[in-house]
Each structure stands twice: as structure tokens, then as C-alpha cells.
Design a protein around this motif. Structure first.
Motif, PDB file in Angstrom:
ATOM      1  N   ALA A 118      63.369 -90.317 -11.884  1.00  0.00           N
ATOM      2  CA  ALA A 118      62.207 -89.423 -12.012  1.00  0.00           C
ATOM      3  C   ALA A 118      61.065 -90.196 -12.225  1.00  0.00           C
ATOM      4  N   GLY A 119      61.272 -91.433 -13.043  1.00  0.00           N
ATOM      5  CA  GLY A 119      60.090 -92.229 -13.230  1.00  0.00           C
ATOM      6  C   GLY A 119      59.783 -92.912 -12.081  1.00  0.00           C
ATOM      7  N   GLY A 120      60.652 -93.066 -10.978  1.00  0.00           N
ATOM      8  CA  GLY A 120      60.338 -93.421  -9.618  1.00  0.00           C
ATOM      9  C   GLY A 120      59.516 -92.724  -8.851  1.00  0.00           C
ATOM     10  N   ILE A 121      59.719 -91.171  -8.932  1.00  0.00           N
ATOM     11  CA  ILE A 121      58.971 -90.181  -8.292  1.00  0.00           C
ATOM     12  C   ILE A 121      57.600 -89.966  -8.671  1.00  0.00           C
ATOM     13  N   LYS A 122      57.525 -90.164 -10.119  1.00  0.00           N
ATOM     14  CA  LYS A 122      56.330 -89.974 -10.882  1.00  0.00           C
ATOM     15  C   LYS A 122      55.500 -91.010 -10.585  1.00  0.00           C
ATOM     16  N   GLY A 123      56.205 -92.337 -10.443  1.00  0.00           N
ATOM     17  CA  GLY A 123      55.064 -93.411 -10.244  1.00  0.00           C
ATOM     18  C   GLY A 123      54.906 -93.912 -11.549  1.00  0.00           C
ATOM     19  N   LYS A 124      55.452 -93.409 -12.777  1.00  0.00           N
ATOM     20  CA  LYS A 124      55.226 -93.974 -14.136  1.00  0.00           C
ATOM     21  C   LYS A 124      56.567 -93.653 -14.902  1.00  0.00           C
ATOM     22  N   PRO A 125      56.653 -94.433 -15.773  1.00  0.00           N
ATOM     23  CA  PRO A 125      58.205 -94.318 -16.563  1.00  0.00           C
ATOM     24  C   PRO A 125      58.092 -92.997 -17.286  1.00  0.00           C
ATOM     25  N   ILE A 126      59.107 -92.536 -17.719  1.00  0.00           N
ATOM     26  CA  ILE A 126      59.436 -91.066 -18.495  1.00  0.00           C
ATOM     27  C   ILE A 126      59.421 -91.504 -19.798  1.00  0.00           C
ATOM     28  N   ASP A 127      58.497 -91.068 -20.618  1.00  0.00           N
ATOM     29  CA  ASP A 127      58.369 -91.617 -22.121  1.00  0.00           C
ATOM     30  C   ASP A 127      59.732 -90.747 -22.911  1.00  0.00           C
ATOM     31  N   VAL A 128      60.317 -91.483 -23.562  1.00  0.00           N
ATOM     32  CA  VAL A 128      61.492 -91.133 -24.573  1.00  0.00           C
ATOM     33  C   VAL A 128      61.489 -91.362 -25.801  1.00  0.00           C
ATOM     34  N   VAL A 129      62.172 -90.568 -26.636  1.00  0.00           N
ATOM     35  CA  VAL A 129      62.381 -91.016 -28.077  1.00  0.00           C
ATOM     36  C   VAL A 129      63.832 -91.536 -28.166  1.00  0.00           C
ATOM     37  N   ARG A 130      64.223 -92.132 -29.172  1.00  0.00           N
ATOM     38  CA  ARG A 130      65.521 -92.601 -29.440  1.00  0.00           C
ATOM     39  C   ARG A 130      66.255 -91.473 -30.307  1.00  0.00           C
ATOM     40  N   GLY A 131      67.380 -90.820 -29.702  1.00  0.00           N
ATOM     41  CA  GLY A 131      68.015 -89.466 -30.499  1.00  0.00           C
ATOM     42  C   GLY A 131      68.217 -90.132 -32.017  1.00  0.00           C
ATOM     43  N   PRO A 132      68.097 -89.466 -32.779  1.00  0.00           N
ATOM     44  CA  PRO A 132      68.597 -89.906 -34.301  1.00  0.00           C
ATOM     45  C   PRO A 132      69.908 -90.057 -34.548  1.00  0.00           C
ATOM     46  N   TYR A 133      70.713 -89.227 -34.065  1.00  0.00           N
ATOM     47  CA  TYR A 133      72.285 -89.282 -33.954  1.00  0.00           C
ATOM     48  C   TYR A 133      72.533 -90.252 -32.768  1.00  0.00           C
ATOM     49  N   THR A 134      72.297 -90.041 -31.582  1.00  0.00           N
ATOM     50  CA  THR A 134      73.122 -90.674 -30.496  1.00  0.00           C
ATOM     51  C   THR A 134      72.366 -91.909 -30.080  1.00  0.00           C
ATOM     52  N   GLY A 135      71.188 -92.079 -30.478  1.00  0.00           N
ATOM     53  CA  GLY A 135      70.412 -93.308 -29.952  1.00  0.00           C
ATOM     54  C   GLY A 135      70.187 -93.416 -28.560  1.00  0.00           C
ATOM     55  N   PHE A 136      70.486 -92.140 -27.983  1.00  0.00           N
ATOM     56  CA  PHE A 136      69.963 -91.703 -26.393  1.00  0.00           C
ATOM     57  C   PHE A 136      68.570 -91.529 -26.179  1.00  0.00           C
ATOM     58  N   PRO A 137      68.191 -91.945 -24.922  1.00  0.00           N
ATOM     59  CA  PRO A 137      66.852 -91.483 -24.778  1.00  0.00           C
ATOM     60  C   PRO A 137      66.655 -90.105 -24.536  1.00  0.00           C
ATOM     61  N   ILE A 138      65.514 -89.337 -25.220  1.00  0.00           N
ATOM     62  CA  ILE A 138      65.354 -88.090 -25.249  1.00  0.00           C
ATOM     63  C   ILE A 138      63.954 -88.028 -24.771  1.00  0.00           C
ATOM     64  N   PRO A 139      63.737 -87.021 -23.667  1.00  0.00           N
ATOM     65  CA  PRO A 139      62.275 -87.241 -23.054  1.00  0.00           C
ATOM     66  C   PRO A 139      61.248 -86.566 -24.085  1.00  0.00           C
ATOM     67  N   ALA A 140      60.175 -87.447 -24.365  1.00  0.00           N
ATOM     68  CA  ALA A 140      59.169 -86.942 -25.419  1.00  0.00           C
ATOM     69  C   ALA A 140      58.666 -85.548 -25.358  1.00  0.00           C
ATOM     70  N   ASP A 141      58.666 -85.175 -24.220  1.00  0.00           N
ATOM     71  CA  ASP A 141      57.819 -83.497 -23.996  1.00  0.00           C
ATOM     72  C   ASP A 141      58.922 -82.573 -23.568  1.00  0.00           C
ATOM     73  N   CYS A 142      60.121 -82.736 -23.829  1.00  0.00           N
ATOM     74  CA  CYS A 142      61.105 -81.816 -23.572  1.00  0.00           C
ATOM     75  C   CYS A 142      60.891 -80.422 -24.779  1.00  0.00           C
ATOM     76  N   GLU A 143      61.523 -79.799 -24.621  1.00  0.00           N
ATOM     77  CA  GLU A 143      61.310 -78.335 -25.372  1.00  0.00           C
ATOM     78  C   GLU A 143      62.343 -78.415 -26.340  1.00  0.00           C
ATOM     79  N   ILE A 144      63.677 -78.528 -26.144  1.00  0.00           N
ATOM     80  CA  ILE A 144      64.619 -78.543 -27.018  1.00  0.00           C
ATOM     81  C   ILE A 144      65.808 -79.505 -26.611  1.00  0.00           C
ATOM     82  N   ALA A 145      66.471 -80.228 -27.527  1.00  0.00           N
ATOM     83  CA  ALA A 145      67.363 -81.428 -27.361  1.00  0.00           C
ATOM     84  C   ALA A 145      68.406 -80.885 -28.289  1.00  0.00           C
ATOM     85  N   LEU A 146      69.427 -80.865 -28.080  1.00  0.00           N
ATOM     86  CA  LEU A 146      70.807 -80.866 -28.914  1.00  0.00           C
ATOM     87  C   LEU A 146      71.644 -82.033 -28.796  1.00  0.00           C
ATOM     88  N   GLU A 147      71.614 -82.914 -30.050  1.00  0.00           N
ATOM     89  CA  GLU A 147      72.469 -84.116 -29.973  1.00  0.00           C
ATOM     90  C   GLU A 147      74.078 -83.793 -30.443  1.00  0.00           C
TER      91      GLU A 147
END
Ligand SMILES: Cc1cc2nc3c(=O)[nH]c(=O)nc-3n(C[C@H](O)[C@H](O)[C@H](O)COP(=O)(O)O)c2cc1C
Length: 491
Positions: free
Chosen positions: A241-270
Motif C-alpha cells: 500500500a505504501g508503494g501504491i501511495k508513494g509514501k509510507p503508511i503511518d502506523v502505531v505500535r499496538g500496545p498488546y501485540t507490538g504489531f503495526p496498526i494504521p494510524a488513521d484506521c477506525e477500529i483495531a482489535l488486538e
């Protein structure tokens, strides 16, 4: 000759930011319908079904608000991809096209030059507006729908992105795998054999280890589209997706999983899946249009953290008998991958690939070629039917000549009815990669499939012995259009 257009100069500029920017863009195109007051209990699903089934690719995206029993602003979105224009918008491709196949060709061209970009970690993000843990976790705080009348449960994840990590190589996959709700803190996750999330899960469970998972149930439509696409093994949809947009996807680190979670997503369940923990999953109205592979014991997920934006939107995509809102999404994404595989195998002069929406999804694939040598058509059929993008649950693969638009079913049927001989122009593949969603899957979960060569026999084409086609020449067409400009001819 009907050759797919070169990519437009406007391609690959993504004209929106995240789901909310996408909704504004869709509204601007006149393709967003707002509905207030529909119940989560089968009404939202039925409204979308009824708007989509006979729309021939013109149904709107539907944003539901004021769901009875829920606060205003807690919304659901259905019908992301029931128009070709919205698929093009999402991929940053020009929304102007002559043939539907042009979009596949442009997406394919964009992928050829694409350089995946790793996501960029940020500290502040809208998804951190609400972080819920412990006893406060309740996935039913959102207006989770029961999509179809015969479903016995509510499904929070349909147009979702399930993020898993390969325990060996560490890469993150995003896959669209549905999530049934069992209770406030427990959800299902149905992942079919061979899918990347399933391979990851099998690897953890074979070692007796639990698996961490992040489930996005509202996000940038580009991420959903890629999560539902057959990208090759080892390719992270976040980087793609970063490649298609031509810029990296901004993510935060999930507090439980440490996984990358898109900064502007609506709902994330760890979440976490534990080996041996299963619950009956289904019944759910399936993508082939049936309640097949009904209720099975499947691993479930325990929800550890909920992250959500204020006024969140759940993204939904219930599937049903054709045409449903995922026909174009799966069709275009899958066709671009088939095209890529045909190129990678060195097959020349591929002019179009289309998965017909009524198929559904990838079960009726047509490839348009300019025949270059005897056997070219058969080469194309076998690769298209068995490459990674075409193999899963395929049924019909058809190859047609350059004068037949692969995306025009009338023209394809004409070719199948006049350029095809049942004795010599059929090949069969047995014991192929099937889906138990197919009501006719074979024991061992295989299927058989059919390859149709609907091209003019090569020798007749070369010798010019195949009868000429009854048509209006391009010259006469142009003359008529100029002379009778008051007549509105269909495009
Ligand atoms: C709306 C929608 C729902 C889907 N649900 C599932 C599902 O529940 N389980 C599954 O295995 N695949 C499902 N798929 C198909 C996968 O998302 C698709 O095969 C994708 O390529 C999987 O990602 P992967 O290739 O990274 O494994 C769904 C696709 C769509 C569009």
C-alpha cells in the motif's frame, strides 16, 4: 483491434487520505448514499444486497448512521467496491475508462513498477483516541451487524484486515478473513487452507504456541482491497500500500501485540489465538452465494485491547448470490495478478484479463490475446488457471482473440458459441485448489475445472479461411457519429 489502453498520466496519484477522505471523494463523485435508522439485524445487509444485485456496477457505497440502540456517529459502511470507478479511485487510477479491462491493465502496469515501502511508526494517531482494556472490552459497543437472515450470529469483521506475523521471517500479512462475535471479548476468525494467515497460524499451532493477531474492522479501503487480494507469499500489504501511495503508511505500535496498526484506521482489535481453543463458526452467507461449509469448529480469538477513533465506522461486505459488492474487487484484483503471472511466464500479447462478476469472483476468468503461434492459447489457459492469482477455487478459464473484449460477456459468449469446438477446444484440470464454499467440492477438498479455447483456430486465422465478421468498420462508425451527432449511441 481492441488493445488495452496505456496507463493514463493521472494514474497512481491517490486523491484521498484514509477512509474518511475516501468517503468525501466518493461523495464528490455522487456515489455515496447515507441511510439513517436501519437496524443492525439483517436490514443493512438486505438494503445493500437489494441495491447491488442488479445494478450492473452502478450501486452506491452506503453509509449507515443512527443505528437503533447505538449512539449517532457509530456508523457502518457497505458496498465499497460495487462500482469500477470506486475501485479505480481506491487504487489511484484514472476513473475514466472505455472498457472495464482498462482498469485491470492499469493496475497491472502500476504493479510492474511498484516499489514496496515499509510503514512509518508514529506516536500520535487518531486510532489512539480510545484505548480499551480489561473488563471494559466489549466488541458489541459498535453496531455490529447480522448480515443475512439465516446467519445465526453477528459478524464484526467482513471488509476487514486480519494482521498476522510469520513466526519464521517476521513479515506481516493482511488478509480479509471474517470474524463472528461470540461474546463481548471473543470473536471467530475463519481462515481457509492455504491463505497466508492460515499458514502463519498453522506454524504457531504446530509449535504449540499462541498467535497474536490484530483485526482492523474499519480502515483505508486500499488496505481492505489489498488484504482481499492474492498478493504473493512474503509481500506485506502494508508495504505494498505504501508503494501504491508513494509514501509510507503511518502506523502505531499496538500496545498488546507490538504489531503495526494504521494510524488513521477506525477500529483495531488486538487479539490472541490459542492452540486447541475452538468454537463452532458459522453459518454465514458465503461468497459463492450459498450456505456451504456451514458450521465448523474453528480457532477463535480472545480480544485483549480495543482501539478506536471517535465516531468509528465498521467496514462491512456481506456476500451473497451475484452480483455482490465484492465481485468487482475480487475480479479486478485477481485479474491483475493473473496478468502478472502470464507476463512472468513470458507469454506474449496479453490484451486483457477479466473475472466476470456473476462467476462469482474468480470462477469465470477470460483472457484476451493476440495469437502469435500455434498453442499460444493453450499456454495461456493453463498458466491463468493455475497461477497463484487464478488457482484458488477457479472453475472456468476462457481464452479469446484480440477482437473480443474480455470484460464484455456478450462478446465472450459469442466467441464461445462460434469459435469453439467441444471435441478439441476443452482441457480439464483435476484435483485443483478448491474451496469448501463450492457446493460441489470433491472429497479431499479438490475441484475439477474446465479450460475453454474460444480463439479462432490458429491455422485458419493465418490462412484467412475463417469467415469475416459482420461489423461496422471504425471509419464508418466515425463518419456516422460525426454526421448524426444528435443520435446518442451507447458507449
Ligand atoms: C468480503 C470478503 C470476505 C472474505 N472472507 C474470507 C474469509 O472469511 N476467510 C478466508 O479465508 N478468505 C476470505 N476472503 C478471501 C481472502 O481475503 C483472499 O483470499 C485474500 O487473498 C487472502 O489474503 P492472503 O492471500 O494474504 O491470504 C474474503 C474476501 C472478501 C472480499
Amino acid at each position: 483491434m481492441n488493445i488495452a489502453r496505456e496507463p493514463s498520466k493521472d494514474d497512481a496519484i491517490i486523491p484521498y487520505e484514509g477512509l474518511r477522505g475516501w468517503l468525501e471523494a466518493v461523495d464528490g463523485m455522487g456515489e455515496l448514499l447515507r441511510v439513517n435508522g436501519a437496524s443492525w439485524d439483517a436490514e443493512m445487509g438486505a438494503i445493500t444486497h437489494m441495491l447491488t444485485e442488479k445494478s450492473s456496477g452502478t450501486a452506491p457505497a452506503v453509509l449507515f448512521d443512527e443505528v437503533p440502540g447505538y449512539a449517532k456517529g457509530f456508523r457502518t459502511l457497505y458496498g465499497h467496491f460495487s462500482s469500477v470507478k470506486r475501485v479505480a479511485l481506491t487504487l489511484g487510477l484514472s476513473t475514466e475508462f472505455d472498457r472495464k479491462v482498462d482498469i485491470v491493465q492499469r493496475y497491472h502496469a502500476c504493479m510492474q513498477s511498484l516499489k514496496p515501502l515499509p510503514p512509518r511508526y508514529v506516536d500520535k494517531a487518531p486510532i489512539l483516541e480510545n484505548v480499551i482494556t480489561g473488563d471494559d472490552i466489549d466488541v458489541l459497543k459498535f453496531p455490529v451487524p447480522r448480515h443475512h437472515e439465516i446467519d445465526t450470529a453477528r459478524y464484526i469483521g467482513t471488509a476487514n484486515c486480519v494482521i498476522t506475523q510469520d513466526p519464521d521471517d517476521g513479515w506481516f500479512n493482511l488478509g480479509t478473513y471474517r470474524n463472528q462475535v461470540y461474546d463481548a471479548k471473543t470473536i471467530g476468525c475463519q481462515i481457509t487452507e492455504g491463505k497466508h494467515g492460515r499458514i502463519h497460524r498453522d506454524k504457531y499451532f504446530e509449535r504449540g504456541q499462541p498467535m497474536k493477531v490484530v483485526v482492523l474492522v474499519g480502515q483505508d479501503p486500499l488496505l481492505y482491497m489489498l488484504a482481499a487480494s492474492p498478493l504473493p507469499d512474503g509481500v506485506s500489504e502494508l508495504e505494498f500500500a505504501g508503494g501504491i501511495k508513494g509514501k509510507p503508511i503511518d502506523v502505531v505500535r499496538g500496545p498488546y501485540t507490538g504489531f503495526p496498526i494504521p494510524a488513521d484506521c477506525e477500529i483495531a482489535l488486538e487479539c490472541e489465538a490459542v492452540p486447541g481453543n475452538v468454537k463452532p463458526e458459522g453459518p454465514f452467507g458465503e461468497w459463492m452465494g450459498y450456505y456451504s461449509d456451514d458450521t465448523q469448529a474453528r480457532p477463535y480469538l480472545i480480544v485483549k485491547t480495543i482501539l478506536h477513533r471517535n465516531n468509528p465506522i465498521i467496514c462491512c461486505a456481506p456476500q451473497h448470490k451475484p452480483v455482490d459488492e465484492t465481485g468487482l474487487l475480487k475480479g479486478i484484483a485477481g485479474a491483475a495478478q493473473v496478468w502478472r503471472a502470464l507476463d512472468a511466464c513470458g507469454l506474449p500479447d496479453i490484451l486483457g484479463v477479466w473475472n466476470h462478476e456473476g462467476g462469482p469472483a474468480t470462477r469465470f476468468t477470460v483472457v484476451q490475446i493476440k495469437q502469435r503461434y500455434p498453442g499460444h492459447a493453450r499456454n495461456v489457459l493453463h498458466v491463468a488457471a493455475n497461477c497463484q492469482g487464478g488457482a484458488y477455487a477457479g472453475k472456468w478459464t476462457v481464452v479469446v482473440d484480440d477482437d473480443i473484449d474480455a470484460g464484455d460477456l456478450d462478446q465472450v459468449l459469442w466467441a464461445m458459441s462460434t469459435r469453439f469446438d467441444p471435441m478439441t477446444d476443452i482441457d480439464l484440470i483435476q484435483k485443483a485448489w478448491a474451496s469448501k464454499r463450492d457446493p460441489l467440492w470433491l472429497p479431499g477438498n479438490f475441484n475439477n475445472r474446465i479450460l475453454i479455447d474460444a480463439c479462432i483456430p490458429y491455422d485458419m486465422k493465418m490462412k484467412g479461411t475463417f469467415p469475416p465478421v459482420v461489423d461496422v468498420t471504425p471509419e464508418l462508425r466515425a463518419k456516422i457519429r460525426a454526421k448524426f451527432s444528435n443520435i446518442e449511441f451507447p458507449k
